[in-house]
Design a protein around this motif. Sequence first.
Motif, mmCIF file in Angstrom:
data_model
loop_
_atom_site.group_PDB
_atom_site.id
_atom_site.type_symbol
_atom_site.label_atom_id
_atom_site.label_comp_id
_atom_site.label_asym_id
_atom_site.label_seq_id
_atom_site.Cartn_x
_atom_site.Cartn_y
_atom_site.Cartn_z
ATOM 1 N N UNK A 115 0.816 -1.155 0.059
ATOM 2 C CA UNK A 115 0.073 0.226 -0.076
ATOM 3 C C UNK A 115 0.623 1.177 0.156
ATOM 4 N N UNK A 116 2.031 1.586 0.691
ATOM 5 C CA UNK A 116 2.918 2.465 0.811
ATOM 6 C C UNK A 116 3.275 2.522 -0.540
ATOM 7 N N UNK A 117 4.057 1.533 -1.179
ATOM 8 C CA UNK A 117 4.564 1.746 -2.329
ATOM 9 C C UNK A 117 3.726 2.039 -3.276
ATOM 10 N N UNK A 127 -9.353 0.211 -0.922
ATOM 11 C CA UNK A 127 -10.604 -0.197 -0.641
ATOM 12 C C UNK A 127 -10.841 -0.475 0.784
ATOM 13 N N UNK A 128 -9.846 -1.070 1.377
ATOM 14 C CA UNK A 128 -9.984 -1.394 2.709
ATOM 15 C C UNK A 128 -10.045 0.187 3.734
ATOM 16 N N UNK A 129 -9.400 1.225 3.146
ATOM 17 C CA UNK A 129 -9.799 2.569 3.853
ATOM 18 C C UNK A 129 -11.035 2.966 3.582
ATOM 19 N N UNK A 130 -11.492 2.866 2.537
ATOM 20 C CA UNK A 130 -12.931 3.340 2.092
ATOM 21 C C UNK A 130 -13.895 2.523 2.786
ATOM 22 N N UNK A 162 -1.494 -6.994 -5.051
ATOM 23 C CA UNK A 162 -1.447 -5.914 -4.210
ATOM 24 C C UNK A 162 -0.883 -4.658 -5.119
ATOM 25 N N UNK A 163 -0.099 -5.088 -6.064
ATOM 26 C CA UNK A 163 0.709 -3.975 -6.925
ATOM 27 C C UNK A 163 -0.357 -3.503 -7.832
ATOM 28 N N UNK A 164 -1.075 -4.459 -8.598
ATOM 29 C CA UNK A 164 -2.026 -3.804 -9.790
ATOM 30 C C UNK A 164 -3.297 -3.316 -9.168
#
Length: 359
Positions: free
Chosen positions: A157-159, A215-218, A207-209
């Motif tokens: 997520x950070x990347x 989505x988790x934050x939303x 996780x990269x694409x």
Amino acid sequence: MTHSLASTAAKEQPSMALPSQLQRIAAPSPSSRGAVPESIHSLAAIWARKYVVAVTSKETTEQLKTSDNLAAVNSKEGRTLTASKLLKQLTLASAQAWSTTETLLSEEMERHDIDPSLIDPWQIAADAHNLFKKSLDAYAERITPRRLSVVVGNDFGRVRRKYTAQDPRAIGFVSMQFHYTGKMLLEKLPPTERSLLEPYFKVMDDHMYMPLRDAYRAAAEHDLGSPVLEAVQALLPVSTKIAHAVCSQVGRSNPGYESYSGLLNSSSVRVSSIRDVEMFQVYLCLCILEDSIRSVQQELFPLCVMLYPRLNVSWKLVQDMLQTLGWEMHDRLTPDHLALFLPYLRTLTEMFSAEVFQN
């Protein structure tokens, strides 16, 4: 120009070839909001559960069951040896992957007016090396792909956020770099080791694409019992099955079609195709969670416009995929859940319509 096309598409939402009662469904109404961390854990767990099932084909799985050296390769010592072997080849594989990525996308950078300073190959290589090392260490420690999906989620997520902060299209270069690095590492392994490691690299690809962390934050903005969150929780567990069904149907409808990486029905292309169909579903989830087409306008659509022509993926193929995706979602979701996704699915269909790309 990309933004204007996307904006137009968002306003004009044609009906898909679905039952008439669903064609008349209005856009979803805003759901109740509330910072509920459990919703993050819920979606992350749902996604992680997908890796209980290996990504290998049935034929390969049967070969593994009867393989004489499976026990040795799958032992702690065997996994450590595999991970150590690939770590030694990671730098070379990363360099080869960047060469492929640059060959494919260097012209697109100029054509799409992407600031070259945003694409730092040394930084991308460093990020890739760090995350591949974590994944290989996890493989050696016998951490399951399901658990890895949770462990590395924040790192990916950070990347993703780092490269999408100024220009979301930059993630296309990064994602492709990760994909080809993994592909080249897997090619160096015999079938048994490759099949065991493939699910781990699929976790990385996903996780990269895909905007999973977004989505988790939303999801954290929704109450646990909200209709929107329940619709997402209904789609994600079946998203892989939907992707397999969609790719099978599109493959039957386009026999002999060949992309940059090979025939559409070849195993390597099929893995990437399944990932892309899952990616579209994750973006649909993000759309209804945010009650906005923003992520598609700013990220998915521009990325597809940049990447698909270079990969010899025709817009007709994308249109076939979206049409079939609509039917598969119709067959697997309740009418209430489908009602929330359908306006955004219509928008995607319009954005990738023949009229948009006819010139």
